[in-house]
Scaffold this motif. Structure first.
Motif, PDB file in Angstrom:
ATOM      1  N   SER A   1       3.634   2.683  -8.330  1.00 27.69           N
ATOM      2  CA  SER A   1       2.277   2.223  -8.083  1.00 27.69           C
ATOM      3  C   SER A   1       1.582   1.975  -9.414  1.00 27.69           C
ATOM      4  CB  SER A   1       1.489   3.263  -7.288  1.00 27.69           C
ATOM      5  OG  SER A   1       0.114   2.927  -7.237  1.00 27.69           O
TER       6      SER A   1
ATOM      7  N   SER B   1      -4.524   0.864  -6.809  1.00 31.85           N
ATOM      8  CA  SER B   1      -4.747   0.871  -5.370  1.00 31.85           C
ATOM      9  C   SER B   1      -4.255  -0.423  -4.747  1.00 31.85           C
ATOM     10  CB  SER B   1      -6.236   1.071  -5.078  1.00 31.85           C
ATOM     11  OG  SER B   1      -6.480   1.012  -3.700  1.00 31.85           O
ATOM     12  N   GLY B   2      -3.279  -0.305  -3.843  1.00 29.50           N
ATOM     13  CA  GLY B   2      -2.796  -1.464  -3.117  1.00 29.50           C
ATOM     14  C   GLY B   2      -1.891  -2.391  -3.914  1.00 29.50           C
TER      15      GLY B   2
ATOM     16  N   ASN C   1       0.779  -1.236   0.000  1.00 29.92           N
ATOM     17  CA  ASN C   1       0.000   0.000   0.000  1.00 29.92           C
ATOM     18  C   ASN C   1       0.809   1.283   0.000  1.00 29.92           C
ATOM     19  OD1 ASN C   1      -2.698  -1.016   0.013  1.00 29.92           O
ATOM     20  ND2 ASN C   1      -2.363  -1.709   2.111  1.00 29.92           N
TER      21      ASN C   1
END
Length: 897
Positions: free
Chosen positions: A704, A707-708, A617
């Motif tokens: 990234s 999300s996550g 995360n």
């Protein structure tokens, strides 16, 4: 009345009533219980709960909202939107029921000439909570509503909460009677189609608990709030379609132009007659979906959401893909998102100028996601259609879970899309089998392979070849293998032979060439035979059993039945083995450094390169990246043994094997160990025999991807060595330029950067001071044009967009007391910013900044808007400033004094 005007009137009404304007919060909710902002009161929740003291007793806002629970109703019903604007007024212990009713009634029924919406009072109905006698009395006293147009409803309808524990209370909803052509008489309790809700007044006074059974009305009331509050929500889109005289929210001024764009792109007309049962024509539904989802996507991207496989990113991905697929079903074969983003941006920017400012990024995100989906939609749709035909032919009504899994794993189709396609075909999907397969193999679809797998769209041509048995893969133990050509395929059909220069697909009974899977790219190599040779471009699997080689014939003729030799490029295979084993090593290192929750979520590797997606995360620090790299290279140095085993799923589970890469052969799985229990994974890829054969591993990036989920990339083997050598040469060159030793570079660079920052700050101060110092000179240059004094000029060189607003405000302040218009432009390269500010005397004369800027926007190729006393925006043609000034003078010259 245009939607932007409806929005403006709402805010003006409540600001005049002493409410503080509060800008919309982000669509990305900071409430951990919610994914998106779903209500106007959400950003005020701490004030309602008494967790913090509000800085004002009353507020007003127009909140951006996204709700996806009703996504399947979008386009089918006439009033469901995923994105919508909720206008609200809020009181924090200030006024209560009487004030809320009075403010609402005055705006709803006030004449349009006086700033109201002008709804006919005789067509207004309200509902109240079943026990709220006080609200009934107030509606009769304040609004003069007769008792027959006030109805009592229960908790499910007239007791409001956000759907989660928190503030709540009884509410009163305002409805507009659309007329007998839309349904029976009897008020909202009888028909919510004829009587349309436009405003909900929540008398927030309680705190609710968790829902007991999951319903809307089965939660306990935990007690009163610290004070009585008001929270209202007016649906801007609903008011718009009523005041604009259209039939639904999709035909308002902020949606209909999107549909028009799709009419032009598709050649399909909107507004087809409804079916006999009252449902909309499917083409109309698809256009509404496109209008709704493209607008929602732009708003989400504007607030920082990016497409992904989880959370808000998954919702955005689904919205974009549903819009794109709907366009394809309308016959549009070209990409559409760039066009849709442009239309949406033009529509929404007057109220949300940040969209225009961030247009390039928003377009890039949407187009990138569309391109990724277009690579899969053709092959995935054909694969599903084939499966659906076979399902019907077998007399079944349920598509197998394995088909849904194949679409997900190889085509990137979300299960939701497969379920929608099945429903359109009158079928269902075995979701239990799908879930089971997902548990066995959780690896995501590999984006890099989707385009090439498009050649395997229709499995029909491979069916006879599959029936003859699976291809035997010999590449684990040899780089060359003799085999027979089972089939030659071109343009989706089997052909007897193919000659020099053609690109065809070839199926062999035995091959040494690895077919792309498990994240590993397919082998490079050749297929040769008597008087024949071909270059292998790609190798893919069909049904995990049949190896399909895409080849370009270099000379001779390839015929079905010929005996050939498949040859792997040994250098390629060496690099592929290093990269795939390196991927396992990096995965094990991640789990050792970060913990077992850093689980792989996808991978891709080819000679010299690997990337690994994993659940995490937050960004990895430089120290953490260094530690992962160190652990990986220590594993290489320690010359760990690599062992391949075969066993059952249970045996693999007992060994602690991670089922991620996933080459499954019926009930038998292939297990790859590196260093015994240190790394144990299910994998069908090719690997080194000892970890030392991997060579150096150099992490090159970490980012990234949703999300996550984060991604690490690395160079492997000789490529890693070359990269490190290149970086060393660069380091020495920089150190030489700065005349320091390489070890002293960080301190030297930090000193230089700090000096540069200090210089830039001083320069910024001088520049800003110089710009603001020009306010007096500009004000003195005000000249009469028509009935006003006008200051219209380019700001001093170097004025930023931020300074421009301050400068325009300062100049306007020097002109107070007379009707004056200030229009300042700040060119910067290929762009230009502008601010137009009006004195109160000018607005009192009926001038509006937003209307004035429209006169010169074409000259500077600009977009923008704002409030009556100030508007701002930007353009892409700074050379048009002089023409813009002339256009503004022309408009003001016609204003009567």
């Amino acid at each position: 009345m245009q939607t932007h005007e409806i929005r403006r009137r709402f805010l003006d009404h409540f600001e005049r009533a002493g409410h503080t304007f509060v800008p919309s919060a982000s669509l990305v909710s900071d409430d951990p219980t919610l994914l998106f902002t779903v209500a106007g009161m959400q950003q005020f929740k701490p004030y309602f709960l008494g967790q913090s003291t509000p800085p004002f007793p009353r507020a007003t806002s127009v909140q951006k909202c996204v709700r996806t629970l009703d996504i399947d109703n979008v386009g089918i019903t006439t009033r469901h939107n995923t994105f919508f604007q909720m206008a609200g007024n809020f009181s924090f212990g200030d006024y209560f029921k009487a004030g809320a009713i009075k403010h609402a009634w005055d705006l709803v029924t006030g004449s349009q000439e006086s700033g109201g919406y002008g709804f006919d009072p005789d067509r207004i109905w309200v509902t109240v909570y079943e026990t709220d006698d006080e609200a009934i009395r107030l509606w009769q006293e304040i609004a003069g509503l007769p008792a027959e147009r006030i109805q009592r409803l229960g908790m499910a309808d007239n007791f409001w909460s956000m759907g989660t524990p928190g503030p709540c209370g009884p509410c009163s909803e305002i409805y507009f009677d659309r007329g007998p052509e839309f349904g029976p008489e009897g008020g909202p309790a009888v028909s919510d189609s004829r009587y349309l809700e436009i405003w909900n007044l929540v008398f927030m006074q309680d705190i609710r608990g968790e829902s007991i059974g999951g319903g809307k009305d089965d939660f306990p009331i935990l007690g009163p709030l610290p004070q009585q509050n008001i929270d209202t929500g007016l649906g801007v889109e609903r008011v718009a379609f009523l005041l604009q005289g259209v039939d639904n929210v999709y035909e308002t001024d902020l949606c209909r132009p999107i549909i028009t764009a799709m009419e032009e792109a598709s050649g399909v007309s909107y507004g087809k007659p409804e079916h006999a049962d009252g449902t909309a024509h499917i083409d109309d539904v698809r256009m509404r979906i496109i209008a709704d989802h493209s607008r929602s996507a732009v708003m989400l991207i504007s607030d920082g959401v990016t497409p992904g496989n989880e959370g808000g990113g998954y919702v955005l991905r689904r919205l974009i893909r549903r819009a794109v697929r709907s366009a394809r079903l309308l016959g549009v074969t070209e990409p559409v998102m760039a066009r849709l983003v442009k239309v949406v941006s033009d529509l929404m920017s007057p109220s949300y100028p940040e969209i225009a400012d961030d247009y390039a990024r928003i377009e890039r995100v949407a187009v990138t996601e569309e391109n990724a989906f277009l690579k899969t939609i053709a092959s995935g749709s054909k694969l599903f259609e084939t499966a659906a035909e076979k399902t019907r032919a077998a007399g079944r009504s349920q598509v197998s879970g394995s088909t849904a899994f194949l679409l997900h794993d190889t085509q990137g189709f979300p299960l939701d899309l497969t379920l929608e396609m099945a429903a359109e075909a009158g079928l269902t999907v075995d979701t239990q089998e799908f879930d089971r397969l997902m548990q066995e193999q959780r690896s995501r679809a590999r984006a890099d392979s989707k385009a090439r797998k498009g050649g395997l769209n229709d499995l029909t041509v491979y069916r006879q070849l599959l029936d003859a048995g699976p291809t035997e893969f010999t590449g684990y133990t040899e780089l060359e293998s003799e085999g027979t050509v089972r089939g030659v395929i071109a343009d989706g059909a089997r052909i007897p032979a193919a000659g020099e220069g053609r690109t065809v697909e070839v199926v062999l009974d035995r091959t040494a060439l690895y077919a792309e899977s498990g994240g590993q790219e397919s082998d490079a190599g050749t297929i040769v035979g008597e008087g024949f040779s071909a270059q292998v471009l790609d190798v893919q699997k069909v049904d995990r059993k049949l190896w399909v080689h895409k080849v370009r014939i270099l000379h001779g003729e390839l015929t079905e039945g010929a005996v050939v030799r498949s040859k792997v490029d040994p250098e390629w295979r060496l690099g592929a083995r290093q990269a795939h084993s390196g991927t396992h090593v990096v995965h094990a290192a991640l789990r050792q450094v970060l913990g077992p929750e850093a689980l792989q979520a996808g991978s891709y590797n080819k000679p010299g390169y690997l990337r690994l997606d994993f659940s995490w995360n937050s960004p990895l620090s430089a120290d953490t990246r260094s530690e992962i790299e160190d652990v990986s290279n220590r594993a290489v140095r320690n010359d760990l043994g690599v062992r391949v085993l075969y066993g059952t799923q249970q045996e693999a589970s007992d060994m602690g094997a991670i089922a991620l890469f996933g080459e499954t052969y019926d009930d038998t799985v292939r297990i790859v160990e590196i260093g015994g229990p240190w790394s144990v994974e299910l994998c069908g890829g090719t690997h080194v025999e000892h970890s030392s054969q991997i060579g150096p591993i150099a992490l090159t990036g970490e980012s990234s991807i949703g999300s996550g989920v984060r991604r690490v990339e690395a160079a492997v083997g000789l490529e890693a060595f070359h990269r490190l050598t290149s970086e060393r040469a660069l380091l020495n060159a920089v150190a030489g330029s700065l005349k320091v030793q390489p070890a002293d570079l960080p301190a030297r660079i930090e000193t230089l950067v700090e000096r540069l920052r200090t210089a830039e700050k001083e320069l910024e101060k001088f520049r800003a001071a110089a710009a603001l110092a020009s306010a007096g000179t500009l004000a003195d240059a005000a000249a009469p044009v028509g009935a006003v004094h006008l200051v219209a000029a380019a700001a001093p060189e170097g004025t930023t967009a931020a300074d421009l607003r301050t400068l325009a405000t300062d100049v306007r302040g020097r002109l107070n007391g007379r009707p004056a218009v200030v229009a300042l432009f700040a060119p910067a390269g290929d762009a230009v910013s502008f601010v137009t500010a009006l004195t109160s005397e000018a607005t009192a004369a009926g001038l509006k900044a937003g209307d004035l800027v429209k006169s010169f926007l074409p000259a500077i190729a600009g977009r923008g808007g704002g409030r009556p006393d100030m508007a701002q925006g930007g353009g892409t043609n700074p050379a048009g400033i002089a023409d813009a000034v002339a256009a503004l003078k022309g408009v003001l010259g016609g204003v009567p004094s």
